[in-house]
Design a protein around this motif. Structure first.
Motif, short mmCIF file in Angstrom:
data_model
loop_
_atom_site.label_atom_id
_atom_site.label_comp_id
_atom_site.label_asym_id
_atom_site.label_seq_id
_atom_site.Cartn_x
_atom_site.Cartn_y
_atom_site.Cartn_z
N VAL A 52 6.76 -7.30 -8.01
CA VAL A 52 7.04 -8.74 -7.85
C VAL A 52 6.27 -9.28 -6.65
O VAL A 52 5.65 -10.35 -6.71
CB VAL A 52 8.56 -8.97 -7.67
N HIS A 53 6.30 -8.52 -5.58
CA HIS A 53 5.63 -8.90 -4.34
C HIS A 53 4.13 -9.13 -4.59
O HIS A 53 3.56 -10.15 -4.20
CB HIS A 53 5.84 -7.75 -3.34
N THR A 54 3.50 -8.17 -5.29
CA THR A 54 2.07 -8.28 -5.57
C THR A 54 1.78 -9.49 -6.46
O THR A 54 0.84 -10.25 -6.20
CB THR A 54 1.56 -7.01 -6.27
N PHE A 98 0.83 -1.20 0.00
CA PHE A 98 0.00 0.00 0.00
C PHE A 98 0.87 1.25 0.00
O PHE A 98 0.55 2.24 -0.64
CB PHE A 98 -0.92 0.00 1.22
N LYS A 99 1.96 1.19 0.72
CA LYS A 99 2.74 2.40 0.94
C LYS A 99 3.80 2.65 -0.12
O LYS A 99 4.08 3.78 -0.47
CB LYS A 99 3.42 2.31 2.32
N TYR A 100 4.39 1.58 -0.64
CA TYR A 100 5.53 1.76 -1.54
C TYR A 100 5.18 1.37 -2.96
O TYR A 100 4.28 0.60 -3.22
CB TYR A 100 6.72 0.94 -1.05
N ARG A 101 5.94 1.95 -3.89
CA ARG A 101 5.78 1.63 -5.31
C ARG A 101 7.14 1.21 -5.84
O ARG A 101 8.17 1.58 -5.29
CB ARG A 101 5.32 2.87 -6.10
N GLY A 102 7.16 0.46 -6.91
CA GLY A 102 8.43 0.11 -7.51
C GLY A 102 8.48 -1.35 -7.91
O GLY A 102 7.52 -2.10 -7.70
N LYS A 103 9.60 -1.74 -8.46
CA LYS A 103 9.76 -3.10 -8.99
C LYS A 103 9.57 -4.17 -7.92
O LYS A 103 8.90 -5.17 -8.15
CB LYS A 103 11.17 -3.26 -9.60
N LEU A 155 7.05 -15.89 0.23
CA LEU A 155 6.40 -16.15 -1.06
C LEU A 155 7.38 -16.71 -2.08
O LEU A 155 7.03 -17.60 -2.86
CB LEU A 155 5.78 -14.85 -1.59
N ILE A 156 8.63 -16.20 -2.07
CA ILE A 156 9.61 -16.73 -3.02
C ILE A 156 9.87 -18.20 -2.72
O ILE A 156 9.85 -19.05 -3.61
CB ILE A 156 10.93 -15.91 -2.95
N VAL A 157 10.03 -18.52 -1.41
CA VAL A 157 10.37 -19.90 -1.06
C VAL A 157 9.18 -20.85 -1.23
O VAL A 157 9.32 -21.93 -1.81
CB VAL A 157 10.90 -19.96 0.40
#
Lengths: 258, 346
Positions: free
Chosen positions: A92-94, A83-88, B28-30
């Motif tokens: 990937v996380h999303t 929610f707070k951060y943007r970027g690569k 999540l990666i693992v």
């Protein structure tokens, strides 16, 4: 327009939904004595005297508890992060967070099974907890992220500016504001863990048999006395959890009236 | 002092992001990323004996491109299509009734849908086993009424498999249908009637088109899990109809006939089967957006496909789109549950 067809269909659908379930619960309290049916608790007594059943119940509770706690912590952090951060990194996380929501459960179970056996991990409670955390976290994240929509991050900055540490800010500002969402997320994670069969089945081995897996095995290997008692218990717990969560958020449904 | 804190903060900003992100990202990666890649990898390294092989090979895919698997796939598609059709047909009036009810009544009706939705599938199967059992209540009644033959069984039949599929997955259809009917403006029906449309014209030409996104997402939310469900055919189907698509995956992972590459290849096709309806749905949404001149189509809540689209295109930056909430989230657990209104009227 007085058309009664929808109401009548609805009535029949709810009969269709609940007749088998109610019938099963009634059967679990019925026993035959000298050819006569009578109310009895003997199926429950019998089934809860078995060691495997008790360990399955214990496993279910332990797995549900740890899966809920771990995935709630991870889900809260990830919701705040995306929610707070943007970027690569967050993209990937999303994307990774979405995978468990969309991939068929059987694929998830298979992949974790191959992965754990490749690592040589012993299958048991540990692997089941890990697998449940893998998919519960995504659901918790969605719940918490949706409640962050109206979240005012200037409060966090204000708290920091006034000299609070990160931990204090989390404990005194973020957590109280997010508490309803965090509770809902934890409840959801526990229910998901209890509701899961497919993924659990692939990674449970002998040591991690949960109640659904035990019921499945009983169903597969023919009728076991007490199976219906056990299923009724699982049904009752689900009923309780869903009812609590709906009434917990009653206003969310009621407020929407026009 | 102020200046110092400013520079301090940009460094701390990265650190904070990493501290917040790393725990779940690593997990999540693992537990999600690596296992998924391993499955894809496994599908391409089968050897001729069907075990783990060396290097790249298409043996597993050659194995499953046969008439036998085509037959199983078609049979599974038939079951999934029938299940989706009946779920929507039966689910529509239920969703309508819930959407038109108010206050505590609506809460109660929703609760009555959520409970079977959240009940474990094995409990449903156990319950139906009593109903459809050879000595069960239903068969005795039907035999008594001369509706079925003495020898006719109810359990272990295609009929039982289909009944269980519809029973288990009907709530998956009702919830998105409800969310979409709830947003439907019923004044449109009144205007249609005022302008001389018959009741059936108003239903087929105003109401159904108005909730078509709900119908599509209901179809998909039923289609996907039915395709991947192996327990119902296995436990309910009995000899003759106990092997659908997902059962083959299950068989190749069991100890007796373990063949991981083939199981992996079959799972990848399952993923493909899931993506095809999703792509069709996406194309439909884009067309709809173009024809209606909207820059952004309001997604149906509870739509797994929409979640996927957001994941792939990352349209909304990195924030999870609240309109794209998952079905299970919508089913009674979200504190800011959007299944009723919110983005629908925006």
């Amino acid at each position: 327009m007085k058309n009664r067809i929808p109401q009548i269909t609805t009535l029949f659908v709810f009969l269709f939904f609940y007749f088998p379930l109610v019938w099963m619960v009634i059967q679990s309290f019925l026993g035959k004595v000298d050819g006569e049916y009578e109310w009895t608790l003997r199926w429950y007594e019998q089934v809860f005297r078995k060691r495997e059943v008790l360990s399955a119940v214990m496993n279910t509770v332990v797995v549900g508890f740890f899966a809920a706690v771990i995935s709630t912590v991870l889900g809260t952090l990830s919701a705040l992060a995306i929610f707070k951060y943007r970027g690569k990194i967050q993209e990937v996380h999303t994307a990774l967070l979405y995978i468990p929501l969309v991939v068929p459960e059987i694929l998830m179970g298979l992949s974790l099974m191959i992965f754990f056996s490749g690592l040589g991990l012993p299958f048991g409670k540990g692997t089941v907890i890990a697998a449940h955390v893998a998919f519960c976290t995504s659901y918790v994240t969605v719940v918490i992220a949706s409640s962050l929509d109206g979240f005012d991050f200037t409060l966090v900055e204000a708290s920091r500016d006034l000299g609070a540490t990160y931990f204090q800010t989390f404990r005194k500002v973020i957590f109280p504001l997010l508490r309803p969402a965090i509770c809902a997320g934890a409840l959801l994670a526990f229910t998901l863990s209890l509701d899961d069969f497919i993924v659990t089945f692939f990674v449970s081995g002998h040591g991690g048999t949960t109640l659904p897996v035990y019921i499945y095995n009983s169903l597969k290997h023919g009728k076991v006395p007490g199976l219906y008692a056990l299923s009724s218990v699982l049904l009752a717990v689900t009923f309780l959890l869903v009812t609590v969560s709906v009434f917990f958020q009653k206003n969310e449904f009621l407020d929407k009236e026009k | 002092m102020k200046q110092k804190r400013g520079t301090d903060r940009s460094g701390a900003f990265r650190l904070n992001e990493l501290l917040l992100t790393l725990p779940s990202l690593l997990m999540l990666i693992v537990l999600v990323g690596i296992p998924t890649i391993i499955v894809v990898f496994n599908a391409f390294c089968a050897d001729s004996r069907g075990g783990w092989g060396e290097g790249f090979s298409l043996a597993a895919f050659r194995e499953i491109f046969t008439v036998y698997y085509a037959g199983i796939t078609l049979e599974t598609i038939l079951y999934t299509a029938l299940t989706s059709f009946f779920s929507i047909l039966i689910g529509l009036p239920v969703a309508y009734t819930i959407a038109r009810s108010r206050g505590r009544m609506r809460l109660l009706l929703l609760l009555l849908v959520f409970i079977p939705f959240w009940t474990n599938m094995v409990v449903h199967i156990a319950a139906w086993k009593i109903v459809l059992h050879p000595d069960g209540f239903l068969r005795n009644v039907l035999v008594f009424m001369n509706l079925i033959d003495e020898k006719q069984l109810l359990w272990n039949t295609p009929f039982a498999v289909l009944t269980l599929f519809v029973y288990v997955f009907l709530p998956f259809a009702i919830i998105p249908l409800y969310a979409s009917i709830e947003k439907f403006d019923f004044r449109l029906i009144e205007s249609a009637r005022d302008l001389g449309a018959t009741a059936s014209q108003a239903f087929f030409r105003v109401f159904l088109p108005g909730i078509r996104n709900g119908i599509y997402s209901a179809a998909m939310l039923v289609f996907v899990p039915v395709f991947g469900c192996y327990i119902i055919p296995q436990l309910v189907g009995g000899p003759g109809c106990d092997v659908l698509y997902a059962n083959k995956i299950y068989q190749f992972t069991s100890t007796q006939s373990r063949n991981i590459p083939i199981a992996a290849a079959l799972s990848l096709f399952l993923l493909l089967a899931m993506l095809v309806p999703w792509i069709i749905y996406r194309i439909h949404l884009i067309r709809q957006a173009n024809s209606e001149g909207n820059s952004r189509v309001v997604p149906e809540p509870g739509n797994a496909a929409e979640i996927h689209s957001a994941a792939v295109s990352c349209q909304n930056g990195t924030k999870l789109d609240t309109g794209a909430e998952s079905l299970k989230n919508a089913a009674g657990f979200s504190p800011a549950s959007d299944m009723t209104e919110k983005e629908g009227n925006s």
